[in-house]
Scaffold this motif. Structure first.
Motif, PDB file in Angstrom:
ATOM      1  N   GLN A  39       0.852  -1.194   0.000  1.00  0.00           N
ATOM      2  CA  GLN A  39       0.000   0.000   0.000  1.00  0.00           C
ATOM      3  C   GLN A  39       0.886   1.242   0.000  1.00  0.00           C
ATOM      4  N   LEU A  45      -4.699  -0.674  -1.794  1.00  0.00           N
ATOM      5  CA  LEU A  45      -3.968  -1.922  -1.638  1.00  0.00           C
ATOM      6  C   LEU A  45      -3.698  -2.565  -2.991  1.00  0.00           C
ATOM      7  N   TYR A  94       2.599  -5.606   3.428  1.00  0.00           N
ATOM      8  CA  TYR A  94       1.943  -6.525   4.359  1.00  0.00           C
ATOM      9  C   TYR A  94       2.088  -7.960   3.876  1.00  0.00           C
ATOM     10  N   TRP A 109      -3.461 -10.609   8.915  1.00  0.00           N
ATOM     11  CA  TRP A 109      -2.499  -9.703   8.309  1.00  0.00           C
ATOM     12  C   TRP A 109      -1.382  -9.412   9.302  1.00  0.00           C
ATOM     13  N   GLY A 110      -0.185  -9.176   8.781  1.00  0.00           N
ATOM     14  CA  GLY A 110       0.853  -8.604   9.598  1.00  0.00           C
ATOM     15  C   GLY A 110       0.594  -7.119   9.793  1.00  0.00           C
ATOM     16  N   ARG A 111       1.413  -6.496  10.603  1.00  0.00           N
ATOM     17  CA  ARG A 111       1.240  -5.063  10.867  1.00  0.00           C
ATOM     18  C   ARG A 111       1.795  -4.202   9.747  1.00  0.00           C
ATOM     19  N   GLY A 112       2.585  -4.829   8.874  1.00  0.00           N
ATOM     20  CA  GLY A 112       3.149  -4.098   7.758  1.00  0.00           C
ATOM     21  C   GLY A 112       4.543  -3.573   8.073  1.00  0.00           C
TER      22      GLY A 112
ATOM     23  N   GLN B  37     -10.212  -0.585   7.064  1.00  0.00           N
ATOM     24  CA  GLN B  37      -8.870  -0.191   7.450  1.00  0.00           C
ATOM     25  C   GLN B  37      -8.911   1.135   8.187  1.00  0.00           C
ATOM     26  N   GLN B  41      -3.251   1.051  10.667  1.00  0.00           N
ATOM     27  CA  GLN B  41      -3.524  -0.359  10.943  1.00  0.00           C
ATOM     28  C   GLN B  41      -3.651  -1.153   9.651  1.00  0.00           C
ATOM     29  N   ALA B  42      -3.440  -2.448   9.775  1.00  0.00           N
ATOM     30  CA  ALA B  42      -3.695  -3.342   8.652  1.00  0.00           C
ATOM     31  C   ALA B  42      -5.203  -3.484   8.448  1.00  0.00           C
ATOM     32  N   PRO B  43      -5.611  -3.832   7.239  1.00  0.00           N
ATOM     33  CA  PRO B  43      -7.039  -4.064   7.001  1.00  0.00           C
ATOM     34  C   PRO B  43      -7.572  -5.229   7.842  1.00  0.00           C
TER      35      PRO B  43
END
Lengths: 119, 104
Positions: A39, A45, A94, A109-112, B37, B41-43
Motif C-alpha cells: 500500500q 492496496l 503486508y 495480516w501482519g502489521r506491515g 482499514q 492499521q492493517a485491514p
C-alpha cells in the motif's frame, strides 16, 4: 491465534532489490495461501502475489516479473524479493493469509513494514 | 478484473445507514470480500463470499450482491466505523482491490 510479522530492509536506493520475510506464528503454512500486499502512502492496496506450503507461487503481472515469492529458510516463513526498485515501490508491505475456508479472503495480516526507495 | 468502488468518500453521522458499492469489470460470482482499514492499521476482514460476516464482526455490517455488483451496508453508524473500506475479488488472478471508500 495466528499472527504474522514482516521484516526487512526499510530504505533502499533505486535499482536495488527489496527483500522481506514474513513469519507465521500460531499456525503452519499448510492449508492456506500466503500473500504479499502493498500500500503506497495514501493509496489503495495492491496484491503482489502468493505462495502455498508446497512452494507453488503466483505473481501479479503488473510487476513485470520483478517479484519472487518463496518459502523461507526457516519453517513457517515465506519471503518476497522485488528487483530493480524505483520510487514507485515505496509502500507499506503486508503479508497476509488467504483462508481456504473463506474463499481465500485475507483473514490474518501482519502489521506491515514500510519500505522507502530513495536516492 | 478491475473493481470500482463508489463513492470514493462518504460523509455520514452517527446512527446513519450507509451503503458502499463495488462494481467488477466482469462477473466474479460471489468471490468478493470487504475490509475495513483504520489509519496506521492493517485491514480487517469484514465480509467474504459477498455476504458472509466474518466472526466477531458486528451485525450492523452486511454485504450483498453477485456477478458484477456488490454492496456493503452499515446500519447504525458507530464511532469506530469511521474508516476506509475496500472490496477485493478472489475469483481470479491477479487478486485485485477497489480503490477504497473513506467514511468520514
Amino acid at each position: 491465534q495466528v499472527q504474522l510479522q514482516e521484516w526487512g530492509a526499510g530504505l533502499l536506493k533505486p535499482s536495488e532489490t527489496l527483500s522481506l520475510t514474513c513469519a507465521v506464528y500460531g499456525g503452519s503454512l499448510s492449508g492456506s495461501y500466503w500473500s504479499w500486499i502493498r500500500q503506497p502512502p495514501g493509496k489503495a492496496l495492491e496484491w503482489i502475489g502468493e505462495i502455498n506450503h508446497r512452494g507453488s507461487s503466483t505473481h501479479n503481472p503488473s510487476l513485470e516479473s520483478r517479484a519472487t515469492i518463496s518459502l523461507g529458510t526457516s519453517q513457517n516463513q515465506f519471503s518476497l524479493s522485488l528487483s530493480s526498485v524505483t520510487a514507485a515501490d515505496t509502500a507499506l508491505y503486508y503479508c497476509a493469509r488467504g483462508s481456504l475456508s473463506r474463499g481465500t479472503a485475507f483473514d490474518y495480516w501482519g502489521r506491515g513494514t514500510l519500505v522507502t526507495v530513495s536516492s | 478484473i478491475q473493481l470500482t468502488q463508489s463513492p470514493s468518500s462518504l460523509s455520514a453521522s452517527l446512527g446513519d445507514k450507509v451503503t458502499v458499492t463495488c462494481r467488477a469489470s466482469q462477473g466474479i460470482s460471489s468471490a468478493l470480500a470487504w475490509y475495513q482499514q483504520k489509519p496506521g492499521q492493517a485491514p480487517d476482514l469484514l465480509i467474504y463470499d459477498a455476504s458472509t460476516l466474518e466472526g466477531g464482526v458486528p451485525s450492523r455490517f452486511s454485504g450483498s450482491g453477485s456477478g458484477t455488483d456488490f454492496t456493503l451496508t452499515i446500519s447504525g453508524l458507530q464511532p469506530e466505523d469511521f474508516a476506509t473500506y475496500y472490496c477485493q475479488q478472489f475469483n481470479s488472478y491477479p487478486r485485485t482491490f477497489g480503490q477504497g471508500t473513506k467514511l468520514e
